[in-house]
Write a protein that holds these residues in place. Structure first.
Motif, PDB file in Angstrom:
ATOM      1  N   ALA A 121       0.845  -1.197   0.000  1.00  0.00           N
ATOM      2  CA  ALA A 121       0.000   0.000   0.000  1.00  0.00           C
ATOM      3  C   ALA A 121       0.878   1.243   0.000  1.00  0.00           C
ATOM      4  O   ALA A 121       1.980   1.250   0.536  1.00  0.00           O
ATOM      5  CB  ALA A 121      -0.922   0.010   1.219  1.00  0.00           C
ATOM      6  N   ALA A 122       0.344   2.289  -0.603  1.00  0.00           N
ATOM      7  CA  ALA A 122       1.005   3.590  -0.611  1.00  0.00           C
ATOM      8  C   ALA A 122       0.339   4.480   0.430  1.00  0.00           C
ATOM      9  O   ALA A 122      -0.779   4.208   0.879  1.00  0.00           O
ATOM     10  CB  ALA A 122       0.893   4.220  -1.998  1.00  0.00           C
ATOM     11  N   HIS A 123       1.048   5.537   0.803  1.00  0.00           N
ATOM     12  CA  HIS A 123       0.454   6.544   1.691  1.00  0.00           C
ATOM     13  C   HIS A 123       1.368   7.759   1.727  1.00  0.00           C
ATOM     14  O   HIS A 123       2.491   7.735   1.236  1.00  0.00           O
ATOM     15  CB  HIS A 123       0.239   5.992   3.098  1.00  0.00           C
ATOM     16  N   TYR A 124       0.846   8.815   2.279  1.00  0.00           N
ATOM     17  CA  TYR A 124       1.644   9.982   2.637  1.00  0.00           C
ATOM     18  C   TYR A 124       1.085  10.489   3.957  1.00  0.00           C
ATOM     19  O   TYR A 124      -0.082  10.263   4.284  1.00  0.00           O
ATOM     20  CB  TYR A 124       1.614  11.073   1.557  1.00  0.00           C
ATOM     21  N   MET A 180       4.003  11.023  -1.277  1.00  0.00           N
ATOM     22  CA  MET A 180       3.449   9.696  -1.558  1.00  0.00           C
ATOM     23  C   MET A 180       4.585   8.694  -1.725  1.00  0.00           C
ATOM     24  O   MET A 180       5.555   8.952  -2.437  1.00  0.00           O
ATOM     25  CB  MET A 180       2.584   9.734  -2.826  1.00  0.00           C
ATOM     26  N   HIS A 181       4.467   7.569  -1.039  1.00  0.00           N
ATOM     27  CA  HIS A 181       5.438   6.483  -1.132  1.00  0.00           C
ATOM     28  C   HIS A 181       4.739   5.194  -0.724  1.00  0.00           C
ATOM     29  O   HIS A 181       3.606   5.230  -0.248  1.00  0.00           O
ATOM     30  CB  HIS A 181       6.664   6.763  -0.240  1.00  0.00           C
ATOM     31  N   GLY A 182       5.404   4.085  -0.918  1.00  0.00           N
ATOM     32  CA  GLY A 182       4.738   2.814  -0.635  1.00  0.00           C
ATOM     33  C   GLY A 182       5.562   1.887   0.235  1.00  0.00           C
ATOM     34  O   GLY A 182       6.766   2.073   0.414  1.00  0.00           O
ATOM     35  N   SER A 241      -3.469  -0.395  -2.718  1.00  0.00           N
ATOM     36  CA  SER A 241      -4.262   0.827  -2.639  1.00  0.00           C
ATOM     37  C   SER A 241      -3.434   1.917  -1.973  1.00  0.00           C
ATOM     38  O   SER A 241      -2.334   1.668  -1.486  1.00  0.00           O
ATOM     39  CB  SER A 241      -5.543   0.581  -1.817  1.00  0.00           C
ATOM     40  N   SER A 242      -3.982   3.107  -1.962  1.00  0.00           N
ATOM     41  CA  SER A 242      -3.414   4.201  -1.176  1.00  0.00           C
ATOM     42  C   SER A 242      -4.229   4.297   0.104  1.00  0.00           C
ATOM     43  O   SER A 242      -5.455   4.462   0.049  1.00  0.00           O
ATOM     44  CB  SER A 242      -3.485   5.521  -1.944  1.00  0.00           C
ATOM     45  N   ASN A 293      -4.476   6.672   2.047  1.00  0.00           N
ATOM     46  CA  ASN A 293      -5.120   7.986   2.097  1.00  0.00           C
ATOM     47  C   ASN A 293      -6.471   7.993   1.389  1.00  0.00           C
ATOM     48  O   ASN A 293      -7.317   8.838   1.688  1.00  0.00           O
ATOM     49  CB  ASN A 293      -4.218   9.050   1.487  1.00  0.00           C
ATOM     50  N   ASP A 294      -6.689   7.067   0.473  1.00  0.00           N
ATOM     51  CA  ASP A 294      -7.955   7.011  -0.259  1.00  0.00           C
ATOM     52  C   ASP A 294      -9.065   6.313   0.526  1.00  0.00           C
ATOM     53  O   ASP A 294     -10.210   6.308   0.085  1.00  0.00           O
ATOM     54  CB  ASP A 294      -7.764   6.286  -1.598  1.00  0.00           C
TER      55      ASP A 294
END
Length: 154
Positions: A25-28, A40-42, A79-80, A82-83
């Motif tokens: 998963a990605a996030h920031y 943003m990074h994963g 997924s992200s 953050n979404d």
């Protein structure tokens, strides 16, 4: 899957189930104080969910392992974070998709499912590794009904 010994949680239950899984998963982190993590990074997260209880369901399970995987991996893989606005957001630090908050969210998602099963099983620990050298352990504690008088024990 890597083999690891996890910190254990003292509890009064007869059964303890542990489910290992990983998800990408990605996030920031929406804060300038987060440094490079504000971009943003994963990660390939590695999770261990610990569930405990005294009652088994009508199939002899505390909870089906595949259900726990679906609740976590099925929701967050590729997924992200953050979404996922139901759990994470940019306005409140308690909703930023940090590893600490993500571990709590995993516990809350799993516990919500367990609450609907009627077996009184509890998610007592979530171990969430973000990198090979960094991880968080989340335990909901006595206020959430783990052990002691809140559970109905002595």
């Amino acid at each position: 899957m890597i083999q690891q010994i996890y910190p254990s949680v003292a509890h009064p239950y007869r059964y303890e189930l542990n489910k290992d899984m990983q998800f990408a998963a990605a996030h920031y982190i929406p804060s300038d104080k987060a440094g490079v993590c504000s971009r943003m990074h994963g990660h390939t997260y590695f999770a261990n969910v610990t569930i405990a209880g005294d009652e088994l369901d009508d199939t002899g399970f505390l909870v089906d392992f595949s259900v726990i995987k679906k609740l976590v991996h099925g929701r967050f893989d590729h997924s992200s974070l953050n979404d996922h606005g139901a759990w994470f957001g940019d306005e409140d630090p308690l909703r930023y998709p940090t590893t600490e908050n993500a571990a709590r969210v995993v516990c809350e998602i799993v516990q919500a499912h367990l609450d609907g099963m009627g077996t009184r099983a509890r998610c007592i620990q979530v171990f969430l590794r973000e990198t090979p050298t960094s991880y968080v352990i989340y335990r909901p504690g006595i206020e959430a009904g783990i052990g002691g008088k809140a559970h109905g024990g002595s």
